[in-house]
Design an enzyme around this catalytic site. Structure first.
Site, mmCIF file in Angstrom:
data_model
loop_
_atom_site.group_PDB
_atom_site.id
_atom_site.type_symbol
_atom_site.label_atom_id
_atom_site.label_comp_id
_atom_site.label_asym_id
_atom_site.label_seq_id
_atom_site.Cartn_x
_atom_site.Cartn_y
_atom_site.Cartn_z
ATOM 1 N NE ARG A 1 113.635 82.175 -33.936
ATOM 2 C CZ ARG A 1 113.920 80.965 -33.471
ATOM 3 N NH1 ARG A 1 114.549 80.099 -34.232
ATOM 4 N NH2 ARG A 1 113.574 80.618 -32.242
ATOM 5 C CG ASP B 1 111.585 73.665 -28.967
ATOM 6 O OD1 ASP B 1 111.393 74.338 -27.944
ATOM 7 O OD2 ASP B 1 111.255 74.042 -30.105
HETATM 8 N N1 LIG Z 1 118.445 74.764 -44.159
HETATM 9 C C1 LIG Z 1 119.227 75.766 -43.752
HETATM 10 N N2 LIG Z 1 120.397 76.024 -44.385
HETATM 11 C C2 LIG Z 1 121.194 77.029 -43.980
HETATM 12 N N3 LIG Z 1 120.925 77.826 -42.918
HETATM 13 C C3 LIG Z 1 119.787 77.608 -42.258
HETATM 14 C C4 LIG Z 1 118.879 76.565 -42.618
HETATM 15 N N4 LIG Z 1 117.828 76.602 -41.779
HETATM 16 C C5 LIG Z 1 118.068 77.622 -40.926
HETATM 17 N N5 LIG Z 1 119.238 78.217 -41.204
HETATM 18 C C6 LIG Z 1 119.823 79.344 -40.478
HETATM 19 O O1 LIG Z 1 120.095 78.931 -39.144
HETATM 20 C C7 LIG Z 1 119.821 79.976 -38.231
HETATM 21 C C8 LIG Z 1 118.950 79.501 -37.117
HETATM 22 O O2 LIG Z 1 117.806 78.795 -37.605
HETATM 23 P P1 LIG Z 1 116.438 78.760 -36.793
HETATM 24 O O3 LIG Z 1 115.959 80.159 -36.597
HETATM 25 O O4 LIG Z 1 115.543 77.813 -37.459
HETATM 26 O O5 LIG Z 1 116.853 78.283 -35.346
HETATM 27 P P2 LIG Z 1 117.323 76.878 -34.795
HETATM 28 O O6 LIG Z 1 118.777 76.733 -35.005
HETATM 29 O O7 LIG Z 1 116.482 75.799 -35.372
HETATM 30 O O8 LIG Z 1 117.099 77.063 -33.249
HETATM 31 P P3 LIG Z 1 115.729 77.039 -32.417
HETATM 32 O O9 LIG Z 1 115.699 75.723 -31.720
HETATM 33 O O10 LIG Z 1 115.844 78.155 -31.480
HETATM 34 O O11 LIG Z 1 114.599 77.218 -33.387
HETATM 35 C C9 LIG Z 1 119.207 81.105 -39.028
HETATM 36 O O12 LIG Z 1 120.190 82.098 -39.172
HETATM 37 C C10 LIG Z 1 118.832 80.491 -40.348
HETATM 38 O O13 LIG Z 1 118.978 81.384 -41.409
HETATM 39 O O1 LIG Z 2 112.446 83.531 -30.294
HETATM 40 P P1 LIG Z 2 111.267 83.210 -31.132
HETATM 41 O O2 LIG Z 2 111.598 83.458 -32.567
HETATM 42 O O3 LIG Z 2 110.014 83.837 -30.673
HETATM 43 O O4 LIG Z 2 111.107 81.639 -31.052
HETATM 44 C C1 LIG Z 2 110.194 80.886 -30.332
HETATM 45 C C2 LIG Z 2 110.504 79.430 -30.573
HETATM 46 O O5 LIG Z 2 111.817 79.155 -30.183
HETATM 47 C C3 LIG Z 2 111.862 78.061 -29.288
HETATM 48 O O6 LIG Z 2 111.976 78.577 -27.986
HETATM 49 C C4 LIG Z 2 113.052 77.185 -29.572
HETATM 50 O O7 LIG Z 2 112.948 76.604 -30.823
HETATM 51 C C5 LIG Z 2 110.520 77.367 -29.499
HETATM 52 O O8 LIG Z 2 110.109 76.643 -28.377
HETATM 53 C C6 LIG Z 2 109.621 78.510 -29.836
HETATM 54 O O9 LIG Z 2 108.580 78.086 -30.664
#
Ligand SMILES: Nc1ncnc2c1ncn2[C@@H]1O[C@H](COP(=O)(O)OP(=O)(O)OP(=O)(O)O)[C@@H](O)[C@H]1O
Ligand SMILES: O=P(O)(O)OC[C@H]1O[C@](O)(CO)[C@@H](O)[C@@H]1O
Ligand SMILES: [Mg+2]
Length: 537
Positions: free
Chosen positions: A253, A309
């Site tokens: 992340r 999710d």
């Molecule tokens: N609005 C944004 N613009 C650019 N990069 C972003 C933005 N939001 C998140 N990111 C980048 O995307 C990556 C992943 O984001 P995030 O940790 O929210 O997981 P996700 O893709 O939503 O997956 P998950 O379902 O596991 O949460 C991170 O490296 C973060 O910095």
């Molecule tokens: O790996 P982390 O940062 O603990 O993330 C947990 C989150 O990631 C997810 O597994 C996917 O978005 C969520 O269900 C949960 O809230």
């Protein structure tokens, strides 16, 4: 810009009943066709206001939609077509050349030679997708806004066909395979099937004739961290990776700003980027696509939505979700066995799902062992005459034991806020599982009825595992289609399954807000039927 849906949900009257909440959610969907919105805002506001038709009319005129106009439907459809148009390389390079596709399943051997004598092709083969092929986004014609789960555009719930682009290999490609450097990156949390998708992307790229394929280690961070070397990928490297969970490339992340990512792509000569991740990752992918366009780079950025999710809009489901539900069965079954074998046993299971209750809902439905399912989308009280605890007492008195399944994001109004965020800026939730377990114990002590409460939180166990067969197939198709989309010259797109067919969406449309369980949907109603739980407000 204030969108229609935004405005609809913008002010408040606290605590709605389940039915009121249903009305509101129906009307939010009612407006959905016109605008994108930030669901984080909507979710917190959704419970706070009942929507009136007059306001809908006011808002629709604000958005230049007048349902009394005879041609409103065609205007809506034109607007829809624009929104769901998928960006193409020719948008910024009108003179970009196309070539006959090197993807042809009739070829006897895989492409291993250089293309010095021209691209291999088979003129007889007709396995391609026409660029004008479309898939219907919505397949139900609701006759009334009051129909369960109705998603209506106008007050009469008029049938409006909404078409999206069909995914698959095209006859013409916009990249010469020998000039492609393709990169794959996996971001966010883990999800079953990441390796399956990586594998299929690599295999399909090689069938097109691409030799330069790399993995970016540990998410977007891998673009900036000089200590992290890119990983060369080939069919040989990825052959068996789907047999285990996790990501061959690693995830993370947070990470560098978009400009730094694109600088790094330029330095490395990456002109195809496959981004596997959830809504955050896709927001990043879209920003990378925009930045590449700004810099006039001939790059294809293609997403593959990944999240247990299931919170990505418009798709039947995301890969990994099915497997997570399947893994959850073990936790629920253990809770049931513990509860059933104890005197007045109560099993509490908390399941992941940041702001969407899909995993908890589907897992409850699948198990048939859950008496109470609590999700973030449906408000509830723990205490009081209609509260969860009073019903739990009833279940114990009538059945002797009970199982409660709670989604991670449920009941956040009842727990202490952590005020913490993760590296990507996602809010870290308070632990509602622990809270409800304590409240149950306290309540039964107070009323003088013995209760044996067991709490199970399988946490990462439901996602740190190998994809099941159904997810394995989904990953395969999505991975292949991602490559077809890139070669066809599309960028800023993502792949999805829509009414069992495979499609390309422009990224902003699937992440304008997180997808949530609709409390008025048949599926939530089925869950209520199955658990037998009442309205808890
Ligand atoms: N609005 C944004 N613009 C650019 N990069 C972003 C933005 N939001 C998140 N990111 C980048 O995307 C990556 C992943 O984001 P995030 O940790 O929210 O997981 P996700 O893709 O939503 O997956 P998950 O379902 O596991 O949460 C991170 O490296 C973060 O910095
Ligand atoms: O790996 P982390 O940062 O603990 O993330 C947990 C989150 O990631 C997810 O597994 C996917 O978005 C969520 O269900 C949960 O809230
Ligand atoms: Mg996310």
């Amino acid at each position: 810009m204030e969108t229609l849906s935004h405005a609809i949900t913008a002010s408040a009257s606290p605590k709605l009943s389940l039915r009121q909440n249903d009305n509101l959610s129906r009307l939010i969907r009612y407006s959905h066709g016109f605008s994108s919105l930030n669901l984080r805002t909507v979710r917190s506001q959704r419970r706070s206001r009942v929507f009136s038709k007059v306001e809908c009319d006011q808002q629709s005129s604000k958005n230049n939609i007048d349902f009394s106009e005879p041609d409103w439907k065609s205007k809506f459809q034109q607007d829809f077509e624009k929104r769901f148009n998928i960006p193409h390389i020719t948008d910024i390079f009108p003179d970009a050349h196309s070539f006959p596709s090197t993807f042809c399943l009739r070829m006897r051997t895989p492409v291993t030679e250089d293309f010095t004598e021209g691209y291999p092709s088979d003129e007889e083969w007709h396995g391609y997708i026409n660029n004008n092929d479309r898939v219907l986004l919505k397949v139900i014609h609701y006759s009334s806004t009051t129909s369960a789960g109705a998603e209506c555009i106008d007050p009469n719930c008029t049938w409006v066909e909404q078409w999206v682009h069909r995914a698959g290999p095209r006859e013409k490609i916009y990249f010469k395979p020998e000039e492609v450097k393709a990169a794959i990156v996996t971001c966010g949390g883990l999800c079953p099937g990441l390796n399956d998708v990586i594998r299929q992307i690599v295999i399909t790229l090689q069938i097109y004739g691409v030799k330069n394929i790399v993995g970016i280690p540990f998410g977007y961070r891998g673009f900036s961290d000089k200590d992290l070397a890119e990983m060369p990928l080939s069919r040989k490297v990825v052959q068996n990776i789907h047999l285990s969970g996790g990501s061959l490339l690693g995830v993370s992340r947070g990470g560098p700003p978009v400009s730094e990512i694109v600088n790094s792509m330029e330095e490395r000569g990456i002109n195809m980027l496959f981004v596997l991740g959830g809504n955050g990752t896709h927001a990043g992918a879209n920003a990378i696509h925009d930045e590449c366009r700004k810099r006039k780079l001939k790059v294809a950025v293609v997403g593959v939505p990944k999240t247990i999710d299931n919170d990505i809009l418009l798709m039947d489901k995301t890969f990994g979700f099915d497997t997570a539900v399947e893994e959850s069965q073990r936790a629920i079954n253990s809770a049931y066995i513990e509860a059933h074998s104890a005197y007045h046993g109560i099993g509490v299971v908390k399941l992941m799902g940041r702001s969407s209750g899909f995993i908890a809902m589907q897992s409850s439905l699948a198990s048939g062992q859950v008496d109470i399912c609590l999700i973030p989308e449906v408000p509830f009280n723990l205490h009081g005459p209609h509260g969860v605890l009073r019903h739990l007492k009833y279940v114990i008195e009538t059945k002797g034991s009970a199982v409660v399944c709670v989604a991670e994001g449920a009941g956040q109004n009842l727990v202490q806020k952590t005020n913490a965020t993760d590296a990507s800026g996602n809010i870290v939730f308070g632990d509602f599982g622990v809270h409800i377990q304590q409240e149950i114990k306290k309540y039964f002590k107070e009323i003088g009825i013995p209760a044996d409460v067991k709490y199970i939180d399988p946490t990462y166990m439901i996602r740190a595992c190998r994809a099941n067969a159904s997810d394995g197939i989904l990953c395969t198709v999505l991975g292949q289609n991602a490559v077809h989309g890139a070669f066809a010259g599309y960028s800023g797109i993502t792949v999805g399954i829509c009414n069992t067919h495979y499609v390309y969406f422009p990224i902003p449309e699937v992440i304008s807000h997180p997808r949530e369980v609709d409390p008025n949907s048949r599926m939530w109603h089925r869950c209520l039927t199955s658990t037998g739980q009442p309205d808890f407000v």
